[in-house]
Design a protein around this motif. Structure first.
Motif, PDB file in Angstrom:
ATOM      1  N   TYR A 170      41.461  33.216  31.784  1.00  0.00           N
ATOM      2  CA  TYR A 170      42.279  34.346  31.348  1.00  0.00           C
ATOM      3  C   TYR A 170      43.423  34.475  32.345  1.00  0.00           C
ATOM      4  CZ  TYR A 170      43.084  39.178  29.648  1.00  0.00           C
ATOM      5  OH  TYR A 170      43.603  40.325  29.109  1.00  0.00           O
ATOM      6  N   THR A 189      34.855  39.813  33.822  1.00  0.00           N
ATOM      7  CA  THR A 189      35.603  38.655  33.316  1.00  0.00           C
ATOM      8  C   THR A 189      35.624  37.604  34.416  1.00  0.00           C
ATOM      9  OG1 THR A 189      36.979  40.107  31.965  1.00  0.00           O
ATOM     10  CG2 THR A 189      37.806  37.874  32.379  1.00  0.00           C
ATOM     11  N   PHE A 208      37.297  39.872  26.643  1.00  0.00           N
ATOM     12  CA  PHE A 208      37.309  38.412  26.623  1.00  0.00           C
ATOM     13  C   PHE A 208      36.177  37.867  27.498  1.00  0.00           C
ATOM     14  CE2 PHE A 208      39.198  34.252  28.049  1.00  0.00           C
ATOM     15  CZ  PHE A 208      39.193  33.634  26.808  1.00  0.00           C
TER      16      PHE A 208
END
Length: 392
Positions: free
Chosen positions: A346, A299, A335
């Motif tokens: 995020y 991520t 994500f």
């Protein structure tokens, strides 16, 4: 600029939504009741478009602003976990063996709260795409939604998400630019030996000893095959073999997880694991098969979008309650697939003391839902202001 007053006004409704969702946890892509509840609320709010059936039970809903402009995406996951709940709450799971042990019921509620406010006020330009996603815990629902074309179909230009954080101050935000969470891979090793009587091991090819040798040798990947300052975790988490004390079994099984940030480190681990499994199998006179599964990628937050999101969080809760460079961690999150397609960020939202994520006594703290909803709402209004607002 604290929690939005209008969102605070319907915080009791948000608590009711969240606790209802908590009673009906569903797993992976199979979340029809959860999806139906979300769609019903969105229709009540008067959003402009509701697109259902994406990644089986996922939803993308659109709200149009006051004038033309780009589209910003906000994502919430809504699947639960296969964990028997032990909270004893009056709104505990009614689905045996399943519970919302990671707060996805709260994530969904925060996005629903933002949706209600944004549909009422529409104080932004362009559109907001509300992404309600299944299968974060297993199945990579974010990746499936991306594969099904949501970014291009809805012309999403940037995308954001929140995750609750037990053990951190209530209402405080944490994030970092660049790599935030690791890529996650899974390995399985199947060992085939020749069993026999435990008193006569010389007549066997012992898979138990081979499994132990493989498990120990795998740990040298971290200690001897990579640069110490590159983040890497290799954990053997399961070894299954044998049934009774006086029988050497025919087979053994190992399983574990690999966490990396650098694709080159990831490739090195995969290569060394193949070599170790083959070498250990040969040394113990058994056969061993490695099944290495590449999972969610790392991520990686866009630095500019992360700075912007941290600024908005500071406007909602105060700059002193935002840590904008908190460092990275070895957990994983799907994500990441959306961030590979579009710039965004995020963030973690502290929810205070209590049981940790994936614990059978975990519960989302309803106190932080209006904070998360306000963050989403202000993010949209500041990212895509209407011209009249810009001229004030």
């Amino acid at each position: 600029m604290p929690v939005v007053n209008r969102i605070a006004d319907f915080s009791a409704d948000m608590t009711a939504w969240r606790r209802h969702l908590h009673t009906i946890p569903e797993l992976a892509f199979d979340c029809p009741r959860t999806s139906a509840f979300i769609a019903e609320r969105l229709r009540d709010f008067g959003v402009d478009e509701i697109h259902e059936g994406i990644a089986q039970t996922g939803i993308v809903a659109l709200i149009n602003g006051r004038e033309d402009g780009p589209t910003i995406g906000l994502r919430a996951d809504f699947d639960g976990l296969p964990i028997p709940e032990e909270t004893g709450l009056d709104y505990a799971s009614t689905h045996p063996g399943k519970m919302h042990a990671c707060g996805h019921d709260g994530h969904t509620t925060m996005l629903l709260g933002a949706a209600r406010y944004l549909a009422e006020t529409r104080n932004f330009a362009g559109r907001v795409a509300l992404i309600f996603q299944p299968a974060e815990e297993a199945g990579g629902g974010a990746g499936v939604m991306v594969e099904e074309g949501i970014m291009d179909r809805f012309d999403i230009g940037q995308v954001y998400a929140l995750h609750n954080a037990p053990g951190f101050d209530v209402g405080a935000f944490y994030t970092t630019p660049g790599p935030l969470m690791a890529a996650v891979d899974t390995f399985h090793v199947h060992v085939q030996g020749v069993g026999g009587h435990g008193a006569m091991p010389h007549e066997t090819r012992d898979p138990v000893m081979a499994a132990c040798g493989i498990a120990m040798a795998i740990q040298t990947i971290v200690s001897r095959n990579h640069y110490a300052l590159d983040d890497l975790v290799v954990s053997v988490t399961q070894i299954h073999t044998g049934t009774v004390d006086n029988v050497i079994p025919d087979t053994a099984y190992l399983n574990g997880t690999v966490r990396t940030f650098d694709p080159q480190v990831q490739a090195m681990v995969r290569r060394r694991m193949r070599e170790i499994v083959a070498g250990q199998a040969a040394s113990y006179g058994v056969e061993a098969v490695l099944d290495y599964e590449t999972g969610y990628p790392a991520t990686i937050n866009d630095p500019d979008k992360t700075g912007f999101a941290a600024m908005i969080a500071g406007e909602v809760v105060g700059e002193n309650r935002v840590v904008a460079d908190a460092g990275r961690e070895m957990g994983a999150e799907d994500f990441s697939y959306m961030l590979q397609e579009r710039p965004g960020a995020y963030l973690f939202l502290g929810q205070g003391e209590g049981a940790g994520l994936h614990h059978p006594k975990y519960d989302f703290n309803d106190e932080v839902a209006p904070v998360g909803a306000s963050f989403f709402a202000r993010l949209v209004e500041r990212a895509q202001p209407v011209r009249a607002t810009m001229e004030v």
